[in-house]
Design a protein around this motif. Structure first.
Motif, mmCIF file in Angstrom:
data_model
loop_
_atom_site.group_PDB
_atom_site.id
_atom_site.type_symbol
_atom_site.label_atom_id
_atom_site.label_comp_id
_atom_site.label_asym_id
_atom_site.label_seq_id
_atom_site.Cartn_x
_atom_site.Cartn_y
_atom_site.Cartn_z
ATOM 1 N N PHE A 38 79.061 0.721 9.630
ATOM 2 C CA PHE A 38 78.362 1.680 10.477
ATOM 3 C C PHE A 38 78.619 1.405 11.956
ATOM 4 O O PHE A 38 78.768 2.343 12.742
ATOM 5 C CB PHE A 38 76.860 1.705 10.167
ATOM 6 N N VAL A 39 78.688 0.137 12.341
ATOM 7 C CA VAL A 39 79.006 -0.193 13.740
ATOM 8 C C VAL A 39 80.408 0.298 14.074
ATOM 9 O O VAL A 39 80.623 0.928 15.107
ATOM 10 C CB VAL A 39 78.871 -1.708 13.996
ATOM 11 N N ALA A 41 82.041 2.661 12.651
ATOM 12 C CA ALA A 41 82.078 4.132 12.624
ATOM 13 C C ALA A 41 81.619 4.717 13.956
ATOM 14 O O ALA A 41 82.063 5.799 14.338
ATOM 15 C CB ALA A 41 81.201 4.660 11.492
ATOM 16 N N ASP A 42 80.746 4.000 14.665
ATOM 17 C CA ASP A 42 80.246 4.478 15.954
ATOM 18 C C ASP A 42 81.200 4.204 17.106
ATOM 19 O O ASP A 42 80.956 4.647 18.221
ATOM 20 C CB ASP A 42 78.885 3.849 16.273
ATOM 21 N N CYS A 43 82.266 3.471 16.857
ATOM 22 C CA CYS A 43 83.203 3.085 17.919
ATOM 23 C C CYS A 43 84.434 3.978 17.896
ATOM 24 O O CYS A 43 85.018 4.203 16.843
ATOM 25 C CB CYS A 43 83.642 1.637 17.737
ATOM 26 N N GLU A 44 84.803 4.441 19.055
ATOM 27 C CA GLU A 44 85.998 5.274 19.153
ATOM 28 C C GLU A 44 87.270 4.443 19.146
ATOM 29 O O GLU A 44 88.321 4.918 18.753
ATOM 30 C CB GLU A 44 85.937 6.130 20.419
ATOM 31 N N ARG A 55 77.746 -6.979 18.350
ATOM 32 C CA ARG A 55 77.017 -5.739 18.046
ATOM 33 C C ARG A 55 76.189 -5.859 16.771
ATOM 34 O O ARG A 55 75.174 -5.194 16.622
ATOM 35 C CB ARG A 55 77.983 -4.569 17.952
ATOM 36 N N ARG A 97 86.069 5.352 6.720
ATOM 37 C CA ARG A 97 85.428 6.440 7.467
ATOM 38 C C ARG A 97 84.888 7.504 6.503
ATOM 39 O O ARG A 97 83.790 8.015 6.680
ATOM 40 C CB ARG A 97 86.409 7.053 8.465
ATOM 41 N N ASP A 138 68.607 11.508 23.873
ATOM 42 C CA ASP A 138 70.049 11.514 24.125
ATOM 43 C C ASP A 138 70.366 10.906 25.477
ATOM 44 O O ASP A 138 71.320 10.156 25.621
ATOM 45 C CB ASP A 138 70.614 12.936 24.050
ATOM 46 N N SER A 142 72.522 7.460 25.781
ATOM 47 C CA SER A 142 73.748 7.452 26.577
ATOM 48 C C SER A 142 73.686 6.359 27.628
ATOM 49 O O SER A 142 74.652 5.637 27.843
ATOM 50 C CB SER A 142 73.969 8.810 27.243
ATOM 51 N N GLY A 145 73.991 2.978 25.900
ATOM 52 C CA GLY A 145 75.367 2.779 25.436
ATOM 53 C C GLY A 145 76.306 2.417 26.569
ATOM 54 O O GLY A 145 77.135 1.535 26.447
#
Length: 156
Positions: A38-39, A41-44, A55, A97, A138, A142, A145
């Motif tokens: 999951f970590v 998956a959140d990273c580009e 993390r 993914r 949000d 943001s 993050g």
């Protein structure tokens, strides 16, 4: 009011977990491995193993074991950093993914079932109540993050 919101979120969480466990039932994944997925998956972009460990709030050894098992299962790809071969970079594979997407869809299904049990008016009221909370959330997410990413860059 706080108890009501916590109760509602707890209900959604339990429903979502039941759906997710249905998706994950055939997999042999530990909690650490699921969290790592999951970590990631959140990273580009790819993460260095030490960034993933940070993390996760886990040791390098714990993160390394999780990544090793996920790599063997074809859920994560791992490579050496081009500038520093001691650093291992990891990311979800396409298969990984797709699995995380399945978990997210299972959770959405649980929420959908909960919302479908409401009348049209109750759904409208819930939507109206959530709108300002989500708008503020949000902005806060943001900001958090960005702060975390800036702190991470400072440590590299």
């Amino acid at each position: 009011m706080t108890d009501d919101v916590v109760g509602f979120l707890s209900h959604l969480k339990k429903s979502g977990e039941a759906h997710i466990l249905g998706v994950a039932s055939g997999l042999d994944l530990s909690f650490s491995q699921l969290r790592a997925m999951f970590v990631l998956a959140d990273c580009e972009q790819e993460l260095a193993l030490h960034e993933l460990a940070g993390r996760l709030g886990a040791s390098m050894a714990t993160a390394g074991r999780a990544v090793q098992a996920l790599t063997r299962a074809g859920l994560v790809t791992r490579r050496e950093d081009q500038q520093d071969r001691r650093v291992k970079r990891v990311r979800l594979s396409e298969h990984g993914r797709a699995l995380v997407t399945g978990f997210v869809q299972a959770h959405r299904e649980a929420v959908r079932e909960c919302v479908e049990s409401l009348s049209d008016r109750e759904r409208e009221q819930l939507s109206e109540a959530l709108a300002p909370i989500l708008a503020r959330g949000d902005e806060r997410i943001s900001a958090i993050g960005c702060e975390a990413e800036q702190m991470g860059r400072g440590r590299l």
